[in-house]
Motif scaffolding. Structure first.
Motif, PDB file in Angstrom:
ATOM      1  N   SER A 293       8.749  -0.253 -12.415  1.00 50.51           N
ATOM      2  CA  SER A 293       9.951  -1.085 -12.480  1.00 50.51           C
ATOM      3  C   SER A 293      11.147  -0.326 -11.943  1.00 50.51           C
ATOM      4  N   TYR A 294      12.102  -1.088 -11.392  1.00 56.98           N
ATOM      5  CA  TYR A 294      13.428  -0.520 -11.144  1.00 56.98           C
ATOM      6  C   TYR A 294      14.338  -1.195 -12.150  1.00 56.98           C
ATOM      7  N   GLY A 295      14.831  -0.468 -13.111  1.00 60.30           N
ATOM      8  CA  GLY A 295      15.603  -1.090 -14.185  1.00 60.30           C
ATOM      9  C   GLY A 295      14.735  -2.097 -14.903  1.00 60.30           C
ATOM     10  N   SER A 296      15.241  -3.326 -15.014  1.00 56.50           N
ATOM     11  CA  SER A 296      14.454  -4.328 -15.745  1.00 56.50           C
ATOM     12  C   SER A 296      13.551  -5.114 -14.794  1.00 56.50           C
ATOM     13  N   GLU A 297      13.680  -4.816 -13.505  1.00 58.49           N
ATOM     14  CA  GLU A 297      12.890  -5.588 -12.538  1.00 58.49           C
ATOM     15  C   GLU A 297      11.512  -4.975 -12.321  1.00 58.49           C
ATOM     16  N   LYS A 298      10.498  -5.767 -12.600  1.00 60.35           N
ATOM     17  CA  LYS A 298       9.136  -5.290 -12.366  1.00 60.35           C
ATOM     18  C   LYS A 298       8.836  -5.366 -10.877  1.00 60.35           C
ATOM     19  N   ILE A 299       8.462  -4.237 -10.297  1.00 58.64           N
ATOM     20  CA  ILE A 299       8.190  -4.211  -8.855  1.00 58.64           C
ATOM     21  C   ILE A 299       6.684  -4.183  -8.594  1.00 58.64           C
ATOM     22  N   LEU A 300       5.988  -3.252  -9.227  1.00 66.91           N
ATOM     23  CA  LEU A 300       4.520  -3.256  -9.131  1.00 66.91           C
ATOM     24  C   LEU A 300       3.976  -3.840 -10.429  1.00 66.91           C
TER      25      LEU A 300
ATOM     26  N   GLY B 226       1.242  -6.446   4.048  1.00 67.58           N
ATOM     27  CA  GLY B 226       1.879  -7.445   3.197  1.00 67.58           C
ATOM     28  C   GLY B 226       3.341  -7.564   3.559  1.00 67.58           C
ATOM     29  N   PRO B 227       3.966  -8.678   3.136  1.00 69.61           N
ATOM     30  CA  PRO B 227       5.352  -8.923   3.531  1.00 69.61           C
ATOM     31  C   PRO B 227       6.313  -7.850   3.031  1.00 69.61           C
ATOM     32  N   SER B 228       7.433  -7.746   3.686  1.00 71.10           N
ATOM     33  CA  SER B 228       8.488  -6.841   3.279  1.00 71.10           C
ATOM     34  C   SER B 228       8.894  -7.163   1.832  1.00 71.10           C
ATOM     35  N   GLY B 229       9.025  -6.135   1.028  1.00 69.66           N
ATOM     36  CA  GLY B 229       9.399  -6.338  -0.373  1.00 69.66           C
ATOM     37  C   GLY B 229       8.205  -6.519  -1.292  1.00 69.66           C
ATOM     38  N   SER B 230       6.994  -6.439  -0.752  1.00 75.18           N
ATOM     39  CA  SER B 230       5.821  -6.669  -1.603  1.00 75.18           C
ATOM     40  C   SER B 230       5.464  -5.450  -2.450  1.00 75.18           C
ATOM     41  N   GLY B 231       6.094  -4.308  -2.170  1.00 76.69           N
ATOM     42  CA  GLY B 231       5.887  -3.141  -3.032  1.00 76.69           C
ATOM     43  C   GLY B 231       5.076  -2.013  -2.422  1.00 76.69           C
ATOM     44  N   LYS B 232       4.852  -2.067  -1.113  1.00 76.30           N
ATOM     45  CA  LYS B 232       4.020  -1.042  -0.463  1.00 76.30           C
ATOM     46  C   LYS B 232       4.659   0.347  -0.576  1.00 76.30           C
ATOM     47  N   SER B 233       5.952   0.415  -0.243  1.00 79.57           N
ATOM     48  CA  SER B 233       6.631   1.719  -0.316  1.00 79.57           C
ATOM     49  C   SER B 233       6.724   2.196  -1.765  1.00 79.57           C
ATOM     50  N   THR B 234       7.015   1.288  -2.660  1.00 72.99           N
ATOM     51  CA  THR B 234       7.113   1.655  -4.074  1.00 72.99           C
ATOM     52  C   THR B 234       5.786   2.230  -4.558  1.00 72.99           C
ATOM     53  N   LEU B 235       4.697   1.635  -4.112  1.00 69.00           N
ATOM     54  CA  LEU B 235       3.381   2.139  -4.503  1.00 69.00           C
ATOM     55  C   LEU B 235       3.187   3.580  -4.011  1.00 69.00           C
TER      56      LEU B 235
END
Ligand SMILES: Nc1ncnc2c1ncn2[C@@H]1O[C@H](COP(=O)(O)OP(=O)(O)O)[C@@H](O)[C@H]1O
Ligand SMILES: [Mg+2]
Length: 245
Positions: free
Chosen positions: A12-19, A36-45
């Protein structure tokens, strides 16, 4: 043994669940691509895997051993096994190519300078930068800098290499030289997680492709399963859209 095993990883980033619970794995020598589309969480992963973003749940195993992201020692050990290269290559501008590649192994890993320089020379030759040891980053093209960044990551002698859109910031005529570099590495059997928009390249080098959307894995398959006969509508839409361009 499975080289990299990721189970239900959440972030999560703050309260937002990303993965939202990502599960994937790579056997030794596999090239697993994330699309996958931009914002789908690839970099976060990828960032979460190396401990740059702290996972909130789930499990990561490297060669069977669970990573404890709350332990400095465990993260230090992890970083000797995994290396990441970003879209923005972030070389040290005030250092030569050779110094960029050797500084971390010498100062952080305390390896002998002569040995590290010999390895660096070999790696720079492998990425086609042998003539540029004494150049500074500003004297190089983007593609050349990215190749140095790849050599820098390899100088840490990682077992698993994570590449996050390493060609996205490059001029089109520079993309192929970096893709050639990556292609050569895949031939050498290093385990790789690859995020790339270069779909024909993904198709060519990947052993498996993972389609992500909205922080989750939608579908995993061989390149031909994902590109020729995707099961899920989301994958069909994404692949259809990408391949049209
Ligand atoms: N540092 C951050 N702080 C807050 N939200 C972020 C941060 N980095 C990424 N995000 C959000 O996380 C989501 C996934 O982003 P990212 O992992 O970059 O996706 P991708 O690499 O697939 O384009 C996006 O909604 C993005 O806005
Ligand atoms: Mg990204």
């Amino acid at each position: 043994m499975t080289h990299l095993d990721v189970r239900d990883l959440a972030c999560s980033y703050g309260s937002e669940k990303i993965l939202k619970g990502v599960t994937l794995s790579a056997e030794k020598g596999e090239v697993v691509s994330l699309i996958g589309p931009s914002g789908s969480g690839k970099s976060t992963l990828l960032r979460a895997l190396v401990g740059l973003t702290l996972p909130s749940a789930g499990e990561v195993r490297v060669a069977g051993k669970a990573v404890d992201y709350s332990s400095r020692k465990s993260v230090r050990e992890l970083r000797s096994q995994l290396a990441i290269v970003f879209q923005q290559y972030n070389l040290f501008q005030n250092m030569t190519v050779m110094r960029n590649v050797t500084i971390a192994p010498i100062t952080i890993k305390k390896r002998p300078k002569a040995e590290v320089e010999a390895l660096a020379a070999e790696l720079l030759a492998r990425v086609g930068m042998e003539a540029k040891h004494d150049a500074y980053p500003e004297e190089l093209s983007g593609g050349q800098q990215q190749r140095v960044a790849i050599a820098r990551a390899l100088a840490l002698q990682p077992e698993i290499l994570l590449l996050d859109e390493v060609t996205s910031a490059l001029d089109p005529e520079r993309v192929n030289e970096v893709l050639d570099t990556i292609r050569r590495l895949t031939d050498e059997g290093i385990t790789m997680l690859l995020v790339s928009h270069e779909m024909s390249f993904v198709r060519e080098v990947s052993t498996r492709v993972v389609m992500m959307d909205d922080g989750k894995v939608v579908e995993t398959g061989t390149p031909s399963q994902i590109f020729d006969s995707p099961t899920h509508e989301r994958t069909r839409d994404f692949v259809g859209m990408i391949l049209k361009h």
